[in-house]
Motif scaffolding. Structure first.
Motif, PDB file in Angstrom:
ATOM      1  N   GLY A  73      -0.449  -5.022  -6.587  1.00  0.00           N
ATOM      2  CA  GLY A  73       0.235  -5.730  -7.656  1.00  0.00           C
ATOM      3  C   GLY A  73       1.615  -6.230  -7.311  1.00  0.00           C
ATOM      4  N   SER A  74       2.054  -6.038  -6.068  1.00  0.00           N
ATOM      5  CA  SER A  74       3.409  -6.441  -5.685  1.00  0.00           C
ATOM      6  C   SER A  74       3.552  -7.947  -5.539  1.00  0.00           C
ATOM      7  N   TYR A  75       2.435  -8.617  -5.233  1.00  0.00           N
ATOM      8  CA  TYR A  75       2.487 -10.049  -4.988  1.00  0.00           C
ATOM      9  C   TYR A  75       1.491 -10.783  -5.897  1.00  0.00           C
ATOM     10  N   LEU A  76       1.891 -11.981  -6.291  1.00  0.00           N
ATOM     11  CA  LEU A  76       1.036 -12.893  -7.034  1.00  0.00           C
ATOM     12  C   LEU A  76       0.813 -14.115  -6.153  1.00  0.00           C
ATOM     13  N   LEU A  77      -0.428 -14.576  -6.065  1.00  0.00           N
ATOM     14  CA  LEU A  77      -0.748 -15.717  -5.221  1.00  0.00           C
ATOM     15  C   LEU A  77      -1.342 -16.829  -6.068  1.00  0.00           C
ATOM     16  N   SER A  78      -1.091 -18.061  -5.660  1.00  0.00           N
ATOM     17  CA  SER A  78      -1.620 -19.206  -6.393  1.00  0.00           C
ATOM     18  C   SER A  78      -1.933 -20.327  -5.420  1.00  0.00           C
ATOM     19  N   CYS A  79      -2.933 -21.149  -5.754  1.00  0.00           N
ATOM     20  CA  CYS A  79      -3.262 -22.304  -4.913  1.00  0.00           C
ATOM     21  C   CYS A  79      -3.449 -23.532  -5.790  1.00  0.00           C
ATOM     22  N   SER A  80      -3.313 -24.704  -5.158  1.00  0.00           N
ATOM     23  CA  SER A  80      -3.172 -25.924  -5.932  1.00  0.00           C
ATOM     24  C   SER A  80      -3.771 -27.128  -5.213  1.00  0.00           C
ATOM     25  N   THR A  81      -3.886 -28.207  -5.964  1.00  0.00           N
ATOM     26  CA  THR A  81      -4.294 -29.494  -5.411  1.00  0.00           C
ATOM     27  C   THR A  81      -3.336 -29.960  -4.322  1.00  0.00           C
ATOM     28  N   ASP A  82      -2.101 -29.442  -4.315  1.00  0.00           N
ATOM     29  CA  ASP A  82      -1.127 -29.857  -3.302  1.00  0.00           C
ATOM     30  C   ASP A  82      -1.424 -29.281  -1.912  1.00  0.00           C
ATOM     31  N   GLY A  83      -2.515 -28.496  -1.794  1.00  0.00           N
ATOM     32  CA  GLY A  83      -2.922 -27.967  -0.497  1.00  0.00           C
ATOM     33  C   GLY A  83      -2.185 -26.720  -0.060  1.00  0.00           C
ATOM     34  N   SER A  84      -1.402 -26.127  -0.934  1.00  0.00           N
ATOM     35  CA  SER A  84      -0.623 -24.949  -0.560  1.00  0.00           C
ATOM     36  C   SER A  84      -1.055 -23.722  -1.345  1.00  0.00           C
ATOM     37  N   ALA A 144       6.492   5.610  -5.628  1.00  0.00           N
ATOM     38  CA  ALA A 144       6.528   4.205  -5.202  1.00  0.00           C
ATOM     39  C   ALA A 144       7.844   3.552  -5.604  1.00  0.00           C
ATOM     40  N   LEU A 145       8.318   3.892  -6.798  1.00  0.00           N
ATOM     41  CA  LEU A 145       9.588   3.339  -7.280  1.00  0.00           C
ATOM     42  C   LEU A 145      10.742   3.809  -6.399  1.00  0.00           C
ATOM     43  N   LYS A 146      10.753   5.097  -6.059  1.00  0.00           N
ATOM     44  CA  LYS A 146      11.835   5.620  -5.218  1.00  0.00           C
ATOM     45  C   LYS A 146      11.772   5.027  -3.819  1.00  0.00           C
ATOM     46  N   ALA A 147      10.559   4.851  -3.293  1.00  0.00           N
ATOM     47  CA  ALA A 147      10.418   4.254  -1.961  1.00  0.00           C
ATOM     48  C   ALA A 147      10.908   2.812  -1.965  1.00  0.00           C
ATOM     49  N   GLU A 148      10.602   2.093  -3.054  1.00  0.00           N
ATOM     50  CA  GLU A 148      11.036   0.704  -3.169  1.00  0.00           C
ATOM     51  C   GLU A 148      12.558   0.612  -3.185  1.00  0.00           C
ATOM     52  N   GLN A 149      13.205   1.520  -3.936  1.00  0.00           N
ATOM     53  CA  GLN A 149      14.659   1.457  -4.047  1.00  0.00           C
ATOM     54  C   GLN A 149      15.367   2.054  -2.845  1.00  0.00           C
ATOM     55  N   ASP A 189       3.862  -2.109   1.420  1.00  0.00           N
ATOM     56  CA  ASP A 189       3.266  -1.177   0.475  1.00  0.00           C
ATOM     57  C   ASP A 189       1.801  -0.909   0.789  1.00  0.00           C
ATOM     58  N   GLU A 190       1.098  -1.928   1.337  1.00  0.00           N
ATOM     59  CA  GLU A 190      -0.317  -1.780   1.633  1.00  0.00           C
ATOM     60  C   GLU A 190      -0.576  -0.815   2.777  1.00  0.00           C
ATOM     61  N   PHE A 191       0.473  -0.482   3.573  1.00  0.00           N
ATOM     62  CA  PHE A 191       0.320   0.458   4.682  1.00  0.00           C
ATOM     63  C   PHE A 191       0.507   1.908   4.234  1.00  0.00           C
ATOM     64  N   LEU A 192       0.934   2.110   2.997  1.00  0.00           N
ATOM     65  CA  LEU A 192       1.223   3.457   2.501  1.00  0.00           C
ATOM     66  C   LEU A 192       0.024   3.998   1.734  1.00  0.00           C
ATOM     67  N   CYS A 193      -0.281   5.257   1.980  1.00  0.00           N
ATOM     68  CA  CYS A 193      -1.383   5.898   1.254  1.00  0.00           C
ATOM     69  C   CYS A 193      -1.018   5.989  -0.226  1.00  0.00           C
ATOM     70  N   PRO A 194      -1.889   5.548  -1.132  1.00  0.00           N
ATOM     71  CA  PRO A 194      -1.573   5.613  -2.558  1.00  0.00           C
ATOM     72  C   PRO A 194      -1.359   7.034  -3.078  1.00  0.00           C
ATOM     73  N   ILE A 195      -1.887   8.037  -2.369  1.00  0.00           N
ATOM     74  CA  ILE A 195      -1.746   9.420  -2.822  1.00  0.00           C
ATOM     75  C   ILE A 195      -0.409  10.007  -2.397  1.00  0.00           C
ATOM     76  N   THR A 196      -0.064   9.865  -1.105  1.00  0.00           N
ATOM     77  CA  THR A 196       1.147  10.489  -0.569  1.00  0.00           C
ATOM     78  C   THR A 196       2.326   9.540  -0.458  1.00  0.00           C
ATOM     79  N   ARG A 197       2.041   8.214  -0.524  1.00  0.00           N
ATOM     80  CA  ARG A 197       3.050   7.177  -0.326  1.00  0.00           C
ATOM     81  C   ARG A 197       3.665   7.261   1.063  1.00  0.00           C
TER      82      ARG A 197
END
Length: 480
Positions: free
Chosen positions: A66-77, A400-405, A412-420
């Motif tokens: 959920g850290s990133y939002l992705l979008s695509c368009s007619t503009d090719g990007s 996760a919040l403490k790691a972020e700060q 984030d995808e490299f961290l285990c969701p259980i142990t962070r």
């Protein structure tokens, strides 16, 4: 029972796609913008709308964490946005500048796929933002794509009506010719899969211009190709079916149609449960929340409707809830350290993270940021949080919040969701998420037969090595 929780009327053109993360709802439109809402009360976030595309936005999706939002368009990007700040993280341009109709992210967020009008798909390494390859997969426009829950294959659908399965090197595994007469419009895998011996089974939903929604069983044996078997052909909608999606537990499948209806089916039996007709024009998008009993539908009538399934809160109650920190940055986006948060900041953070059921407990115990940062398993139990799954989700989000700060450099995808902690031997569980093997095995040995991420029952405790993620972590470590 299905009821409307909220109707969102912010877009000025047709809504083309909706997507949920655990705590956010994103929508995109022909008006060139994306809008982002907090699922606690479906209020629009301060940084919304997001503007960066030159033409209409066709598709949007979140990374698994959920850290990133992705979008695509007619503009090719394809644009990668930070879902915390709304800032542009990267702009990935299709090599031929072909208009993009659809995009998808692998369950472990290692790869990004974008389907183009010239019949190609561009496959990107998501972490390095580098193009792995761009290959022709059809003679027609690619308008549908999705990754399997294990992340080892993906499906594509085109306007000629073919459904195809590919491995992540874009080698063809199976082609289902004319799966939908006149063209495929959408496809989606169910989040769960079955493993029996050396055979893996997935469920795939697809819909098309033939006014049908189909559910397939995709089987793959080690060292062999894929087999697709049609299980259900669902025909309750009387016009082209434009979108479809499974619920997080795989029990329901929802579809939207040109006949202005939203159909809800029992995904196992193939029986129609509800046929909803509250939109005024074509229903172009459906998305189901991974953490709440609700879903969103988007339409050419320029609205997004949020629906609750079951005995959910009423429309009035949902609309009466207001975010405490309205008019300023939510604490998740604040520059304040956690220890400096007020009690109201903590309560707003809980709502933002989808933990609104804990707000009253934290309020009654006067928990501020300093106490939140010191919270552990024992003190969470003392607060009266009886649900083990809920306690676990709370503690993981705090870590996760403490790691972020703390400024941790590891993605984030490299961290285990259980142990962070950074994973050494990542494995894929039946919920489609990747975990450190030792942590997940310990979780299962502790008689936890539910997913640490979704709190839903795991259909199997078999763990599959995630070699692509392990290689990505090794490359990242060597570059540090």
């Amino acid at each position: 029972m299905v009821s409307i929780v909220r109707t969102l009327r912010h877009h000025t053109d047709e809504v083309s796609c909706c997507a949920f993360s655990p705590s956010l709802l994103a929508t995109c439109s022909g008006d060139k913008t994306l809008r982002v809402y907090n699922t606690a009360d479906f209020s629009e976030l301060p940084f919304s709308p997001l503007s960066g595309h030159d033409y209409g936005v066709h598709c949007c999706c979140f990374s698994s964490c959920g850290s990133y939002l992705l979008s695509c368009s007619t503009d090719g990007s394809t644009i990668v946005w930070s879902s915390q700040t709304g800032e542009v993280v990267a702009v990935l341009q299709h090599p031929a500048r072909s208009p993009l109709r659809v995009c998808a992210v692998a369950p472990d967020s290692s790869q990004l796929l974008a389907g183009a009008c010239d019949g190609t798909v561009a496959l990107w390494d998501f972490r390095s933002r580098t193009l792995r390859r761009c290959s022709a997969v059809s003679e027609a426009s690619v308008v549908a794509c999705c990754f399997s829950p294990c992340g080892q294959m993906f499906a594509t659908g085109c306007t000629h009506g073919d459904l195809k399965l590919w491995d992540t090197d874009i080698n063809l595994l199976h082609a289902e010719k004319d799966a939908h007469d006149l063209g495929v419009t959408c496809c989606n895998f169910a989040p769960q899969f079955k493993v029996e011996g050396c055979c893996v089974e997935f469920r795939l939903a697809s819909c098309g211009q033939d006014s049908q929604l189909k559910i397939w069983i995709v089987s793959q044996r080690e060292g062999a190709g894929c087999v697709m078997k049609l299980v259900h052909t669902l025909t309750s909608q009387s016009a082209p079916v434009l979108s479809c999606s499974f619920s997080s537990d795989g029990e329901l499948v929802v579809s939207g149609s040109v006949d202005k209806s939203v159909a809800i089916y029992d995904a196992n039996l193939g029986t129609l449960l509800h046929n909803l007709k509250q939109h005024d024009r074509y229903v172009t998008a459906v998305a189901l929340s991974p953490t709440m009993p609700c879903f969103a539908t988007g339409s050419m009538d320029r609205t997004v409707k949020v629906w609750r399934v079951g005995d959910g809160v009423s429309r009035t109650a949902a609309e009466s809830r207001q975010t405490v920190c309205q008019g300023r940055n939510l604490p998740g986006h604040s520059r304040l350290l956690v220890a400096d948060w007020s009690e109201e900041d903590v309560q707003t953070w809980l709502r933002e993270e989808g933990l609104q059921q804990l707000v009253s407990i934290f309020k009654a115990n006067d928990v501020d940021g300093a106490e939140l940062s010191q919270l552990n398993k024992e003190t969470a139990a003392e607060l009266g949080i009886e649900s083990v799954g809920l306690r676990g989700r709370l503690l993981r989000k705090i870590e996760a919040l403490k790691a972020e700060q703390s400024g941790s450099d590891a993605p984030d995808e490299f961290l285990c969701p259980i142990t962070r902690e950074l994973m050494k031997d990542p494995v894929i569980a039946a919920d489609g998420y990747s975990y450190e093997r030792e942590s997940m095995e310990s979780w299962i040995r502790g008689k936890n037969k539910t997913s640490p991420m979704t709190n839903l029952l795991l259909q199997t405790t078999l763990l599959t090595p995630n070699r692509s993620l392990k290689m990505a972590i090794t490359r990242w470590k060597s570059s540090q």
